[in-house]
Design a protein around this motif. Structure first.
Motif, PDB file in Angstrom:
ATOM      1  N   HIS A  55       0.869  -1.177   0.000  1.00 11.62           N
ATOM      2  CA  HIS A  55       0.000   0.000   0.000  1.00 11.62           C
ATOM      3  C   HIS A  55       0.902   1.222   0.000  1.00 11.62           C
ATOM      4  N   ARG A  56       0.526   2.243  -0.723  1.00 10.27           N
ATOM      5  CA  ARG A  56       1.426   3.387  -0.898  1.00 10.27           C
ATOM      6  C   ARG A  56       1.724   4.126   0.407  1.00 10.27           C
ATOM      7  N   SER A  57       0.806   4.107   1.365  1.00 11.65           N
ATOM      8  CA  SER A  57       1.047   4.861   2.596  1.00 11.65           C
ATOM      9  C   SER A  57       0.918   4.025   3.864  1.00 11.65           C
ATOM     10  N   ALA A  58       0.256   2.854   3.793  1.00  7.35           N
ATOM     11  CA  ALA A  58       0.057   2.040   4.993  1.00  7.35           C
ATOM     12  C   ALA A  58       0.172   0.562   4.659  1.00  7.35           C
ATOM     13  N   PRO A  59       1.377   0.089   4.348  1.00  7.39           N
ATOM     14  CA  PRO A  59       1.560  -1.329   4.018  1.00  7.39           C
ATOM     15  C   PRO A  59       1.423  -2.207   5.260  1.00  7.39           C
ATOM     16  N   ARG A  87       1.621  -2.529  10.798  1.00  7.13           N
ATOM     17  CA  ARG A  87       1.227  -1.601   9.744  1.00  7.13           C
ATOM     18  C   ARG A  87       1.752  -0.203  10.078  1.00  7.13           C
ATOM     19  N   PRO A  88       2.933   0.155   9.543  1.00  6.49           N
ATOM     20  CA  PRO A  88       3.416   1.530   9.704  1.00  6.49           C
ATOM     21  C   PRO A  88       2.681   2.456   8.739  1.00  6.49           C
ATOM     22  N   VAL A  89       2.641   3.738   9.059  1.00  6.55           N
ATOM     23  CA  VAL A  89       2.020   4.737   8.184  1.00  6.55           C
ATOM     24  C   VAL A  89       3.117   5.675   7.710  1.00  6.55           C
ATOM     25  N   PHE A  90       3.449   5.567   6.422  1.00  5.59           N
ATOM     26  CA  PHE A  90       4.513   6.400   5.867  1.00  5.59           C
ATOM     27  C   PHE A  90       4.084   7.862   5.882  1.00  5.59           C
ATOM     28  N   SER A  96       0.061   2.165  12.781  1.00  4.19           N
ATOM     29  CA  SER A  96      -1.400   2.147  12.736  1.00  4.19           C
ATOM     30  C   SER A  96      -1.969   1.035  13.604  1.00  4.19           C
ATOM     31  N   GLY A  97      -1.372  -0.167  13.514  1.00 13.09           N
ATOM     32  CA  GLY A  97      -1.887  -1.280  14.298  1.00 13.09           C
ATOM     33  C   GLY A  97      -0.963  -2.471  14.262  1.00 13.09           C
ATOM     34  N   LEU A  98      -1.212  -3.393  15.175  1.00 12.31           N
ATOM     35  CA  LEU A  98      -0.471  -4.643  15.281  1.00 12.31           C
ATOM     36  C   LEU A  98      -1.451  -5.801  15.271  1.00 12.31           C
TER      37      LEU A  98
END
Length: 201
Positions: A55-59, A87-90, A96-98
């Motif tokens: 995902h471009r911003s939240a893989p 899920r990191p947020v670039f 974002s979550g685990l």
């Protein structure tokens, strides 16, 4: 699913997990997002699986360890698995979550065909749920909570080193976990459908 878990526990000791085998690379789609997966043999009966849901911003970046329940023999093989997704947020420097998951599974081999059924549990911690296209709001890591997990895969070997597989993963909510959540409602079920092509080296 309970019957499959009990079968995995009670299989004879000579029936083991899918062997680590060869390094395997897979590409496909899951929940309408492109995915990449890498399978690495790390020991005789231990395997490390990694996956990236692009995902471009939240893989979604995942890693999972699969361990044998015994030796290698017979058409049925049992295993245990445990893993974590992040899920990191670039651009925002936040997580974002685990998602933590674990359980037991059974693999069956039938000529060129193979089938995997797994059952267990998942724990989601939603710290900073994102509202962006391509991220499923029903994902375990976006809702948080305790879930019962069921996963299925059916694959067919097309050539000596190529496999085509379809996958299904269902997470059924049991209870909420209010860490980082604004809403204490019991979460919704998550359904992940996918398909992939894997190449063994």
């Amino acid at each position: 699913m309970l019957a499959l878990i009990l079968a995995a526990i009670n299989l004879p000791s000579h029936v083991g997990a899918p062997v680590p085998g060869q390094v395997t690379v897979a590409v496909g789609m899951e929940r309408a997002q492109p995915t990449l997966a890498l399978r690495l043999p790390t020991a005789r009966w231990v395997r490390l699986d990694t996956q990236l849901e692009i995902h471009r911003s939240a893989p979604l970046i995942g890693s999972e360890v699969l361990m044998a329940a015994g030796g290698r023999s017979g058409p049925l093989q049992a295993h245990a698995f445990a893993g974590v997704d992040l899920r990191p947020v670039f651009g925002q420097d936040v997580v974002s979550g685990l998602r933590f998951a674990g359980g037991l599974g059974v693999t069956g081999h039938f000529g060129r065909w193979s089938a995997i059924a797994e059952g267990g549990g998942a724990l989601g911690l939603a710290f900073n749920p994102v509202d962006t296209d391509g991220v499923d709001p029903d994902a375990v890591d976006q809702q948080g909570g305790v879930f019962l997990l069921q996963r299925y895969q059916v694959g067919v070997d097309l050539f000596d080193r190529v496999q085509l597989a379809v996958t299904t993963a269902i997470a059924l909510p049991v209870n909420e976990v209010p860490i980082g959540q604004q809403d204490d409602a019991v979460p919704s079920a998550e359904v992940r459908l996918g398909a992939r092509v894997a190449v063994r080296f």
